[in-house]
Write a protein that holds these residues in place. Structure first.
Motif, short mmCIF file in Angstrom:
data_model
loop_
_atom_site.label_atom_id
_atom_site.label_comp_id
_atom_site.label_asym_id
_atom_site.label_seq_id
_atom_site.Cartn_x
_atom_site.Cartn_y
_atom_site.Cartn_z
N SER A 212 -25.02 50.99 6.02
CA SER A 212 -26.20 49.99 6.30
C SER A 212 -27.04 50.09 4.99
N ALA A 213 -27.07 51.24 4.67
CA ALA A 213 -28.30 51.72 3.60
C ALA A 213 -27.50 50.95 2.32
N LEU A 214 -26.50 51.15 2.06
CA LEU A 214 -25.83 50.41 0.91
C LEU A 214 -25.96 48.70 1.17
N CYS A 215 -25.84 48.35 2.31
CA CYS A 215 -25.91 47.02 2.36
C CYS A 215 -27.46 46.54 2.40
N PHE A 216 -28.26 47.25 2.82
CA PHE A 216 -29.72 47.01 2.70
C PHE A 216 -29.99 47.00 1.11
N ILE A 217 -29.80 47.91 0.46
CA ILE A 217 -29.90 47.77 -1.15
C ILE A 217 -29.21 46.60 -1.62
N ALA A 218 -28.07 46.23 -1.32
CA ALA A 218 -27.54 45.02 -1.70
C ALA A 218 -28.10 43.76 -1.62
N LEU A 219 -28.55 43.79 -0.15
CA LEU A 219 -29.47 42.42 0.32
C LEU A 219 -30.78 42.46 -0.71
N SER A 220 -31.21 43.33 -0.71
CA SER A 220 -32.51 43.72 -1.53
C SER A 220 -32.67 43.09 -2.89
N ALA A 221 -31.45 43.46 -3.44
CA ALA A 221 -31.33 43.27 -4.83
C ALA A 221 -30.74 41.75 -5.21
N PHE A 222 -29.87 41.50 -4.43
CA PHE A 222 -29.36 40.13 -4.79
C PHE A 222 -29.13 38.80 -3.74
N PHE A 223 -29.87 39.21 -2.59
CA PHE A 223 -29.78 38.45 -1.55
C PHE A 223 -31.07 37.39 -1.38
N PRO A 224 -30.80 36.05 -1.98
CA PRO A 224 -32.17 35.11 -2.05
C PRO A 224 -32.39 34.61 -0.43
N ASP A 225 -33.51 34.07 -0.12
CA ASP A 225 -33.64 33.46 1.18
C ASP A 225 -33.42 32.09 0.70
N THR A 226 -32.74 31.48 2.02
CA THR A 226 -32.13 30.17 2.03
C THR A 226 -32.69 29.22 3.01
N LEU A 227 -33.59 29.69 3.80
CA LEU A 227 -34.20 29.00 4.82
C LEU A 227 -34.82 27.59 4.17
N ARG A 228 -34.31 26.48 4.75
CA ARG A 228 -34.73 25.23 4.08
C ARG A 228 -36.03 24.97 4.09
N GLN A 229 -36.87 25.45 5.25
CA GLN A 229 -38.14 24.96 5.35
C GLN A 229 -38.97 26.07 4.48
N LEU A 230 -38.42 26.96 3.90
CA LEU A 230 -39.36 27.80 3.06
C LEU A 230 -38.75 27.45 1.30
N VAL A 231 -37.49 27.07 0.99
CA VAL A 231 -37.16 26.92 -0.26
C VAL A 231 -36.33 25.78 -0.52
N GLY A 232 -36.51 24.86 0.58
CA GLY A 232 -35.88 23.66 0.43
C GLY A 232 -34.38 23.60 -0.04
N ASP A 233 -33.90 22.95 -1.04
CA ASP A 233 -32.50 22.93 -1.41
C ASP A 233 -32.33 24.24 -2.28
N GLY A 234 -33.43 25.04 -2.49
CA GLY A 234 -33.40 26.45 -3.22
C GLY A 234 -34.13 26.38 -4.48
N SER A 235 -34.53 24.88 -4.73
CA SER A 235 -35.59 24.97 -6.02
C SER A 235 -37.12 25.41 -5.73
N VAL A 236 -37.30 25.40 -4.57
CA VAL A 236 -38.91 25.90 -4.45
C VAL A 236 -38.77 27.49 -4.49
N LEU A 237 -39.76 27.82 -5.38
CA LEU A 237 -40.14 29.23 -5.46
C LEU A 237 -40.98 29.96 -4.40
N PRO A 238 -40.22 30.61 -3.31
CA PRO A 238 -41.09 31.44 -2.41
C PRO A 238 -41.83 32.41 -2.98
N SER A 239 -42.82 33.39 -2.23
CA SER A 239 -43.30 34.58 -2.44
C SER A 239 -42.35 35.29 -3.00
#
Length: 506
Positions: A212-239
């Motif tokens: 789970s620690a390794l998965c936490f590191i992988a998520l922190s390093a590589f996983f972007p937020d995809t929620l559409r009301q935050l980033v739309g189609d992915g082109s909106v830059l969130p905080s």
């Protein structure tokens, strides 16, 4: 764009939150409309793979624990029945916690909730690995916390798939995503059975801490937020908090626009249970899930009593047949779902082209809000259900007659292939119906099916002792077969229920 088409797509019954564009199409000025997601196919596969690995922890944490129960009971000086209570509370929180985490992910974001779940899981596993054998109550509490951390990852991953994939391609992505969660019931007992007699049961939890620690590191390093009301189609830059530390995906395309999509209004996740079409899908899915667990949860005990020449390691290897069935079934059905959706759209477009000369009307029939998605998704369910119930009953009688071990293993493979196809199909359709609430509807699915699964697991031993293995699985197969009329009901109810939701939301 034609005037008729504009009227159709601007219909007062459209649901602005649940309608999605399928493919880029020319607008009236000849330019291309924006795609549903800015991520390339390879980038979306990468995102789904990370989510699938995170979702593996939910069933893996439940099943890896099973072989250690007798040893834990001896160490804690408790009966096996009391240690089994730790399994029961885990399943209870496995059903309840996604309703909270999944709903939160639909409004806060996928990334922070994924990271929170991994953190809670790691902390709970540290406690479980260190719990004193004199504190049975602490073992119960920490198992609840472990379930709260691990169980919600499936709902979160389903929301991610809904964020980045359209209906036309969602089946393939769900097929890949569910490989992770479906491998847990197969390889969990093998891992637990190998660790317990060698390193001890506490190492089961230390392994989870590390993983789970390794998965936490992988998520922190590589996983972007995809929620559409935050980033739309992915082109909106969130905080910064919502962005990966290493932007491997969407690099150079995020931040192309500052226009944020509208906020989705809060929907009580339990309200989803009042939608007739969704409720019918949840109940149908729960029965098939209970049937799946009725076979998986009893492999160790039944094979040990039926084929006494097997040792613990060989019994663990018997789970591989079901594992390969779930893995291959999940992948294959994803491709089939995408194909069925495409073929039905082409058929409807051709029929409308023959009957009308108006381009707008020809396009409207395949528009997301008018497309009969239930018919496309459920096309193969009847044959898959028939295979499931046949294999289930045959599996029981083969074990009853103590035939060659290869026969029940083959039936296991075929059964798990078909039941996985059913479970993945229903899950995909649920997200199709409520794409803006993908995590919430998956959490409701998890709640209902875990309830059915827990009930089935609690009574399966009583049935086996009272009526025997042959009649037990025959009865369960008949119960599953009795749900077949619900397929017709869903196809009939679906379009009307969707129209009512669109009218209410508009």
């Amino acid at each position: 764009m034609s005037q008729d088409h504009q009227k159709c797509t601007a219909s007062p019954t459209s649901d602005k939150h649940d309608v999605e564009k399928v493919v880029p199409s020319p607008s009236s000025d000849g330019t291309q409309e924006r795609p549903y997601s800015i991520y390339t196919p390879a980038e979306r596969w990468f995102i789904v793979v990370i989510a699938s690995v995170a979702a593996l922890f939910s069933p893996l944490a439940a099943m890896t624990y099973m072989p250690a129960i007798p040893v834990i009971a001896a160490d804690f000086h408790k009966s096996v029945e009391l240690i089994n209570l730790t399994v029961t509370v885990y399943m209870v929180f496995q059903g309840i916690s996604p309703v909270f985490w999944g709903t939160l992910a639909d409004y806060v974001g996928r990334r922070p909730i994924f990271l929170s779940c991994m953190l809670v899981l790691a902390v709970a596993c540290i406690g479980l690995a260190s719990v004193p054998t004199s504190d049975y109550w602490l073992l119960l509490v920490l198992r609840c916390v472990q379930a709260a951390g691990s169980a919600s990852t499936i709902a979160l991953g389903a929301g991610v798939v809904g964020d980045i994939a359209t209906r036309a391609e969602r089946g393939g992505f769900f097929g890949l995503f569910f490989i992770g969660p479906l491998l847990g019931p197969t390889f969990g007992p093998v891992i637990g059975g190998a660790l317990t007699p060698t390193l001890g049961w506490r190492w089961i939890f230390w392994i989870f801490v590390i993983a789970s620690a390794l998965c936490f590191i992988a998520l922190s390093a590589f996983f972007p937020d995809t929620l559409r009301q935050l980033v739309g189609d992915g082109s909106v830059l969130p905080s910064r908090f919502y962005r990966p530390l290493v932007p491997l995906v969407g690099h150079g395309r995020r931040g192309m626009t500052t226009e944020r999509p509208p906020r989705v209004p809060f929907v009580n996740p339990l309200r989803i249970l009042t939608y007739p079409d969704v409720l019918a899908l949840l109940l149908f899915n729960a029965v098939q899930y209970a049937l799946f667990y009725a076979i998986i949860a009893t492999i160790s005990s039944i094979f040990q009593s039926t084929y006494s020449f097997l040792n613990e390691t060989e019994i663990g290897l018997c789970f591989l047949a079901s594992g390969f069935g779930t893995t291959i079934g999940g992948y294959v059905i994803g491709k089939i779902l995408d194909r069925d959706c495409r073929l039905l759209k082409e058929k409807l477009a051709l029929e409308r082209m023959i009957t009308t000369d108006t381009p707008g009307l020809r396009e409207a029939v395949t528009h997301e809000e008018n497309f009969p998605i239930e018919k496309a998704r459920l096309k193969t369910i009847p044959i898959q259900l028939l295979i499931c119930v046949t294999c289930c009953a045959g599996y029981g009688w083969c074990l009853h007659q103590k035939v060659n071990i290869a026969v029940p293993l083959v039936l296991q493979f075929v059964f798990c292939f078909s039941v996985t196809a059913i479970l993945n199909t229903i899950q995909t359709l649920l997200v199709d119906l409520l794409p803006a609430h993908g995590s919430s509807v998956t959490a409701c699915d998890n709640l209902v099916r875990c309830t059915f699964g827990a009930v089935c697991v609690s009574v399966i031993d009583l049935m086996l002792n009272d009526v025997g293995v042959g009649w037990t699985y025959t009865i369960l197969a008949l119960i599953s077969l009795c749900t077949s009329p619900m397929i017709w009901l869903i196809v009939r109810l679906g379009p009307r229920s969707r129209a009512k939701r669109r009218a209410r939301n508009s």
